[in-house]
Design a protein around this motif. Structure first.
Motif, PDB file in Angstrom:
ATOM      1  N   LYS A   1      -9.571   2.130  -6.638  1.00 60.85           N
ATOM      2  CA  LYS A   1     -10.331   2.806  -5.583  1.00 60.85           C
ATOM      3  C   LYS A   1      -9.532   2.920  -4.292  1.00 60.85           C
ATOM      4  N   LEU A   2      -8.664   1.936  -4.049  1.00 56.68           N
ATOM      5  CA  LEU A   2      -7.991   1.840  -2.760  1.00 56.68           C
ATOM      6  C   LEU A   2      -6.557   2.364  -2.763  1.00 56.68           C
ATOM      7  N   HIS A   3      -5.965   2.589  -3.949  1.00 60.96           N
ATOM      8  CA  HIS A   3      -4.545   2.943  -4.031  1.00 60.96           C
ATOM      9  C   HIS A   3      -4.359   4.164  -4.929  1.00 60.96           C
ATOM     10  N   THR A   4      -3.608   5.118  -4.448  1.00 60.87           N
ATOM     11  CA  THR A   4      -3.476   6.393  -5.178  1.00 60.87           C
ATOM     12  C   THR A   4      -2.485   6.320  -6.332  1.00 60.87           C
ATOM     13  N   HIS A   5      -1.545   5.385  -6.285  1.00 62.07           N
ATOM     14  CA  HIS A   5      -0.547   5.297  -7.344  1.00 62.07           C
ATOM     15  C   HIS A   5      -0.572   3.892  -7.935  1.00 62.07           C
ATOM     16  N   CYS A   6      -1.521   3.698  -8.853  1.00 60.88           N
ATOM     17  CA  CYS A   6      -1.672   2.397  -9.513  1.00 60.88           C
ATOM     18  C   CYS A   6      -1.786   2.643 -11.008  1.00 60.88           C
TER      19      CYS A   6
ATOM     20  N   ALA B   1       0.811  -1.215   0.000  1.00 67.56           N
ATOM     21  CA  ALA B   1       0.000   0.000   0.000  1.00 67.56           C
ATOM     22  C   ALA B   1       0.845   1.265   0.000  1.00 67.56           C
ATOM     23  N   ASP B   2       2.109   1.173   0.412  1.00 66.50           N
ATOM     24  CA  ASP B   2       2.981   2.342   0.489  1.00 66.50           C
ATOM     25  C   ASP B   2       3.832   2.533  -0.762  1.00 66.50           C
ATOM     26  N   LYS B   3       3.695   1.640  -1.737  1.00 66.90           N
ATOM     27  CA  LYS B   3       4.564   1.656  -2.906  1.00 66.90           C
ATOM     28  C   LYS B   3       3.756   1.903  -4.179  1.00 66.90           C
TER      29      LYS B   3
END
Length: 533
Positions: free
Chosen positions: A425-430, A383-385
């Protein structure tokens, strides 16, 4: 006379034989079945997504059939559907859940019972009265092309427990249950939609493995058992199970104590069509101990000749009785069993009742959540990457995902799409990438998604997908494979360190896999299979 004898006394030979057939028809109205009901006293129908795509269409169809039955003073039809999780009907509206393999991950069987209760409630609300499930096949051969995620796994004792739970769940949903594909389709290299597979195992081996879930289903009170067109030469070296009196009468009736309805898998499948004349096969099936003959694949050839084929088989049985080739007592015994079953199980059934989609989807999502496992490795910092998402499955593989006959998963949306949408929806950098647009991965993870769907008589092409994963697993150390499918392909990827498996390509499983990947929910610690690590 008792009520069973009173009912049968009204019927001619043609009507008695008609009661022993479960037939399919194309289209979404009951009119196509009118002649079969009025003149031939049809016993049941196999209905698919081709007959109804929505609950509203199912109501129109089934109430139309009800009206025809009332008009001609007929008993209820056995209305069977493949609502078994990995395969489904009314898909898009109905709650399929993740399928059996994902359900089989859990040690506890309550999730399976709850999921099958949902199947029963929803299909009965649609107007159907029989679910052609559960699949009691054990995945003893990971390369089996047709079972895969339709099985609860490859451990016989665990498959047995979940099979029994499925039967009990269906009965809690007040619907008829049918265990299949007896004596087991999980240890084959072939697909009976195309050929007669061969399972060369001793009776003791079969009892310890393949037959155990069927015995569990019988002990749980399963109403019907569907046979497979598979050759078991150590039991019967000349006839596949559907046509074998040794397998049906000695094993299923005698040794296993099953007293319910034995129905054939479709007699229009390649295993039968390519080796037997239709009427000969029907006569052999009745002599072997089949109670009801199913012809569920009428428009494999996309022709309008299905009715002629059906009538020819019925009249072939009539002729066989009239010429003495088939004893009428065989027909009478089967008809008595069918009528007793219908009076006891189908006549009292309540159809078209309301239910809660929201509650049922919660059951399905919880079941899907419990099916997601870190098969290898496991990451906590995803989630941090930055994430780079790649679909290993090329567009060309999806061409047959929606079967034109309405049989199979009936899932219009690839599993990858549901996974991608939830991840976004759940991750800003995807970022979605392809093999040709791979970035320089100095930071983050390359998330490669695979999927597979069990299709009738066809294969979901995975050749290119497997080659892609194998190549990328050698080239990238920061790679994560997400398998929206069974876990067996992991055996082909020895270089993959982090492998997350959902045991299902259903959308709720894709959503669950995305949440586990991002540590939004815990992975399951269970296993449905024993040969993958």
């Amino acid at each position: 006379m008792n009520p069973i004898e009173q009912q049968i006394a009204k019927w001619s030979l043609k009507e008695k034989i008609g009661q022993l057939f479960i037939l399919a028809f194309p289209g979404k109205t009951a009119d196509t079945a009118a002649q079969m009901i009025a003149e031939y006293n049809l016993g049941g129908c196999y209905l698919s997504q081709d007959n109804a795509e929505t609950f509203e269409e199912a109501h129109v169809l089934n109430k139309g059939l009800d009206a025809l039955l009332k008009q001609h003073d007929r008993l209820p039809l056995l209305l069977g559907v493949d609502q078994e999780g990995a395969w489904g009907v009314l898909v898009g509206e109905s709650t399929t859940g993740p399928g059996n393999l994902a359900l089989g991950v859990a040690e506890e069987v309550s999730g399976t019972a709850n999921m099958y209760r949902v199947f029963g409630e929803e299909m009965r609300s649609a107007g159907f009265n029989c679910i052609l499930g559960p699949c009691c096949d054990v995945n003893l051969n990971p390369a089996s092309p047709i079972i895969d995620t339709r099985s609860f796994g490859d451990v016989p004792s665990k498959v047995s427990a979940h099979s029994a739970a499925a039967v009990k769940g269906l009965h809690q949903g007040d619907i008829v249950a049918c265990a299949k594909h007896f004596p087991g389709h999980g240890d084959t290299h072939g697909d009976t939609h195309r050929e007669i597979p061969r399972v060369d195992k001793s009776y003791d081996e079969l009892k310890a493995n393949d037959l155990a879930p069927f015995q569990a289903a019988i002990d749980a009170g399963v109403d019907l058992i569907m046979t497979s067109h598979i050759l078991y030469p150590q039991l019967d070296d000349s006839a596949p199970a559907t046509l074998s009196p040794v397998i049906l009468q000695n094993v299923l009736r005698g040794d296993m104590g099953f007293e319910g309805i034995i129905i054939s898998d479709s007699m229009n499948m390649g295993a039968i069509q390519n080796h037997y004349q239709p009427v000969d096969a029907a006569v052999k099936a009745m002599k072997a101990g089949i109670t009801m003959i199913m012809l569920s694949e009428e428009h494999y050839d996309h022709s309008d000749a299905y009715l002629d084929k059906q009538l020819a088989m019925i009249h072939g049985l009539i002729d066989a009785v009239e010429t003495g080739e088939l004893a009428e007592s065989v027909i009478d015994d089967a008809v008595k069993r069918v009528v007793a079953f219908k009076l006891a199980k189908l006549v009292p059934q309540t159809l078209y009742q309301p239910f809660s989609f929201a509650e049922n989807r919660e059951v399905a999502q919880q079941a899907a959540n419990e099916g997601v496992v870190w098969l290898r490795g496991g990451l906590k910092d995803v989630a941090d990457k930055p994430l780079y998402l790649l679909n290993a499955t090329p567009k060309s593989s999806y061409h047959n995902l929606m079967n034109p006959r309405g049989i199979g998963p009936n899932q219009a949306q690839p599993a990858f799409d549901a996974f991608r949408d939830e991840l976004a929806k759940l991750h800003t950098h995807c970022q979605v990438v392809t093999k040709d647009t791979l970035p320089n991965l100095d930071d983050g993870y390359l998330v490669v998604v695979t999927e597979n769907h069990p299709l009738p008589g066809e294969d979901f092409d995975q050749v290119e997908a497997k080659q892609t994963v194998q190549q990328l697993s050698r080239d990238f150390s920061n790679l994560v494979v997400v398998g929206l499918r069974s876990p067996y392909d992991a055996l082909e990827y020895p270089d993959v360190v982090n492998y997350l498996c959902a045991h299902s390509p259903r959308p709720e499983s894709a959503v669950a896999a995305a949440r586990v990947l991002l540590s939004k929910q815990a992975a399951s610690t269970g296993v449905a299979v024993s040969r993958v690590n």
